[in-house]
Design an enzyme around this catalytic site. Structure first.
Site, PDB file in Angstrom:
ATOM      1  N   ASN A   1       0.871  -1.172   0.000  1.00 47.00           N
ATOM      2  CA  ASN A   1       0.000   0.000   0.000  1.00 47.00           C
ATOM      3  C   ASN A   1       0.911   1.226   0.000  1.00 47.00           C
ATOM      4  OD1 ASN A   1      -1.768   2.049   0.529  1.00 47.00           O
ATOM      5  ND2 ASN A   1      -2.716   1.103   2.332  1.00 47.00           N
TER       6      ASN A   1
ATOM      7  N   LYS B   1       3.256   0.769   3.184  1.00 45.98           N
ATOM      8  CA  LYS B   1       2.827  -0.230   4.171  1.00 45.98           C
ATOM      9  C   LYS B   1       2.830  -1.582   3.473  1.00 45.98           C
ATOM     10  CE  LYS B   1      -0.427   2.841   6.438  1.00 45.98           C
ATOM     11  NZ  LYS B   1      -1.804   3.226   6.339  1.00 45.98           N
TER      12      LYS B   1
ATOM     13  N   ARG C   1      -2.605  -2.056  -3.433  1.00 42.97           N
ATOM     14  CA  ARG C   1      -3.783  -1.223  -3.256  1.00 42.97           C
ATOM     15  C   ARG C   1      -3.691  -0.072  -4.250  1.00 42.97           C
ATOM     16  NH1 ARG C   1      -4.956   3.442   1.025  1.00 42.97           N
ATOM     17  NH2 ARG C   1      -7.137   3.751   0.505  1.00 42.97           N
TER      18      ARG C   1
ATOM     19  N   ARG D   1     -11.540  16.066   7.011  1.00 35.59           N
ATOM     20  CA  ARG D   1     -12.338  16.458   5.836  1.00 35.59           C
ATOM     21  C   ARG D   1     -13.738  16.856   6.269  1.00 35.59           C
ATOM     22  NH1 ARG D   1     -10.881  11.111   3.333  1.00 35.59           N
ATOM     23  NH2 ARG D   1      -8.719  11.381   2.673  1.00 35.59           N
TER      24      ARG D   1
ATOM     25  N   ASN E   1     -13.403   0.951  17.996  1.00 33.01           N
ATOM     26  CA  ASN E   1     -12.940   1.258  19.359  1.00 33.01           C
ATOM     27  C   ASN E   1     -13.795   2.226  20.165  1.00 33.01           C
ATOM     28  OD1 ASN E   1     -10.337  -0.222  19.343  1.00 33.01           O
ATOM     29  ND2 ASN E   1      -9.941   1.121  17.607  1.00 33.01           N
TER      30      ASN E   1
ATOM     31  N   GLU F   1      -8.106  -4.783   5.429  1.00 34.13           N
ATOM     32  CA  GLU F   1      -7.975  -4.503   3.997  1.00 34.13           C
ATOM     33  C   GLU F   1      -6.837  -5.305   3.377  1.00 34.13           C
ATOM     34  OE1 GLU F   1      -8.358  -0.412   5.400  1.00 34.13           O
ATOM     35  OE2 GLU F   1      -9.123   0.068   3.421  1.00 34.13           O
TER      36      GLU F   1
END
Ligand code: ADP
Length: 412
Positions: free
Chosen positions: A11, A18, A94, A244, A337, A387
């Site tokens: 990714n 990652k 990804r 955002r 969480n 993912e």
């Protein structure tokens, strides 16, 4: 000779890489890691060999993605699972934006690279970084299948009524303006895992997935197919996010330009990087916001209320879109969480069949679990997203030889 069963998932962000190495036949993660601040003096590589539990860190400049992937390859070699291993079946990448063209994971060739490049105008921040990662990986292992798994692909099943903005189609088509949606890999995985948690076939289950991370999006999934999602042409539309704004009247942009004298670049930065929870109260981490609320901070409390109000609007909207809802699933950093977010999002919706059991909601766990009372008409669930596993699963399904029968059994 047995066929290769490992998949490396990459990714690539603009300054990060990652990765995870997974063994698909034995349903195991072998290594996970992250290279941060690529191109700076303070780059850092953190690598964990999952089988031994060892974590190694490396600080110091890593010039570019090429150097980053080479450093990762060295770390993997030290664990005996290097990129040159015959057990490596493929590399799964990804890719954020696949436009309308890529509806499925795709083996990468030159034509695919060209098409991902053509999508840069609609994903200027993400696709160039993803392309860099792909090119680097191809140069290291040109013989190995490389697969692109697109964030947008799961949403390409949206009907035109949900995917189109109310714009003149000649203009919309010319500039490829439509609602693409993002986080699709997560929405696909979580909607399927939710059906599994209910002991039902995904094809029979309608799920509202709430992916609440720093970026956040909701989706309405009917029988395993996405029928609506909250992000649009870009990840800016929809829910209130960490930084955002999510939905706003487009006229706000004209107003900021004409009356506020801001440039388009300034407005872009404002809405993408300095709005949402951060813009409202100066913090984008839900843990910090809850801590401030506990201390009586009014700005943090208002930010939380605006966040929850928007989330409830989408839950209500997607109940109407789906007609029949079997489950609402919370996922990603906040969704997995923050019990307070889940409680506030569902509070008072008993007439819609939705309720949360306070005791179940308070349980902390990495497992998928139900948090609704047994009597509730609609299941409310916490389903940790994965993912990387989904990218590896899709990659292996495409290129793995002899491993397909195992694919129904890849959850952890
Ligand atoms: P992304 O992948 O979009 O960066 P994540 O899914 O990792 O985001 O979510 C990150 C966010 O999750 C953090 O910004 C924070 O708001 C939230 N988060 C993480 N842990 C907790 C927690 N224990 N309680 C509340 N919120 C949390």
């Amino acid at each position: 000779m047995t066929s290769p069963t490992r998949v490396l998932v990459l990714n690539s962000g603009s300054s990060s890489l990652k990765y995870q190495l997974l063994d698909m036949r034995h349903d195991r993660r072998l290594a996970v890691g992250l290279v941060e601040r690529i191109g700076e003096q303070t780059s850092r590589l953190e690598h964990t060999c999952v089988t031994s539990g060892d974590t190694r860190e490396q600080d110091g400049p890593i010039a570019d993605h090429d150097a980053a992937l080479k450093a990762v390859a060295e770390e993997l070699s030290r664990d005996g699972v290097g990129l040159d291993s015959p057990d490596l079946a493929a590399i799964g990448h990804r890719v954020v934006h696949g436009g309308m063209f890529f509806t499925e994971p795709t083996v990468i060739d030159d034509a695919v690279l060209t098409e991902i490049e053509r999508l840069i105008p609609v994903a200027p921040l993400h696709n160039p970084a993803n392309l860099t990662g792909i090119r680097t990986a191809r140069s290291l292992r040109p013989d190995l299948p490389q697969v692109a798994v697109f964030d947008t692909a799961f949403h390409t099943t949206m009907p035109e009524s949900a995917a189109r903005y109310a714009l003149d189609p000649r203009i919309a088509d010319r500039y490829r303006i439509r609602r693409y949606g993002f986080h699709g890999t997560s929405h696909a995985y979580v909607s399927r895992e939710t059906a599994r948690l209910l002991g039902r076939d995904p094809a029979d289950v309608n799920v509202i997935v709430l992916h609440l991370g720093n970026g956040a999006s909701a989706s309405a999934v009917r029988g395993g197919r996405c029928v609506d999602t909250s992000m649009g042409l870009t990840p800016l539309e929809g829910l209130v996010m960490g930084t955002r704004s999510g939905d706003l009247d487009p006229a706000v942009i004209f107003h900021l330009e004409r009356v506020g004298g801001m440039s388009m670049d300034e407005i872009d930065t404002l809405l993408n990087k300095r709005s949402g929870l951060f813009g409202l109260c100066g913090d984008n981490d839900m843990r910090e916001i809850r801590r401030r609320i506990d201390e009586g901070d009014e700005a943090a409390a208002l930010a939380f209320d605006i966040y929850i109000h928007r989330l409830r609007k989408y839950i209500g909207a997607y109940c109407a879109v789906l007609g029949r809802v079997d489950a609402v699933a919370f996922t990603a950093g906040v969704g997995e969480n923050a019990a307070a977010v889940r409680e506030a999002a569902i509070a008072g919706l008993e007439s819609m069949g939705l309720a949360v059991d306070a005791g179940l909601n308070a349980v902390r766990s990495r497992e998928a679990r139900l948090i609704s009372p047994a009597s509730a008409r609609v299941a409310v669930a916490v389903v940790p997203t994965d993912e990387e596993l989904e990218i590896a699963t899709q990659t292996y399904a495409l290129v793995g030889t002899g491993g397909k029968e195992e694919l129904g059994n890849t959850s952890e």
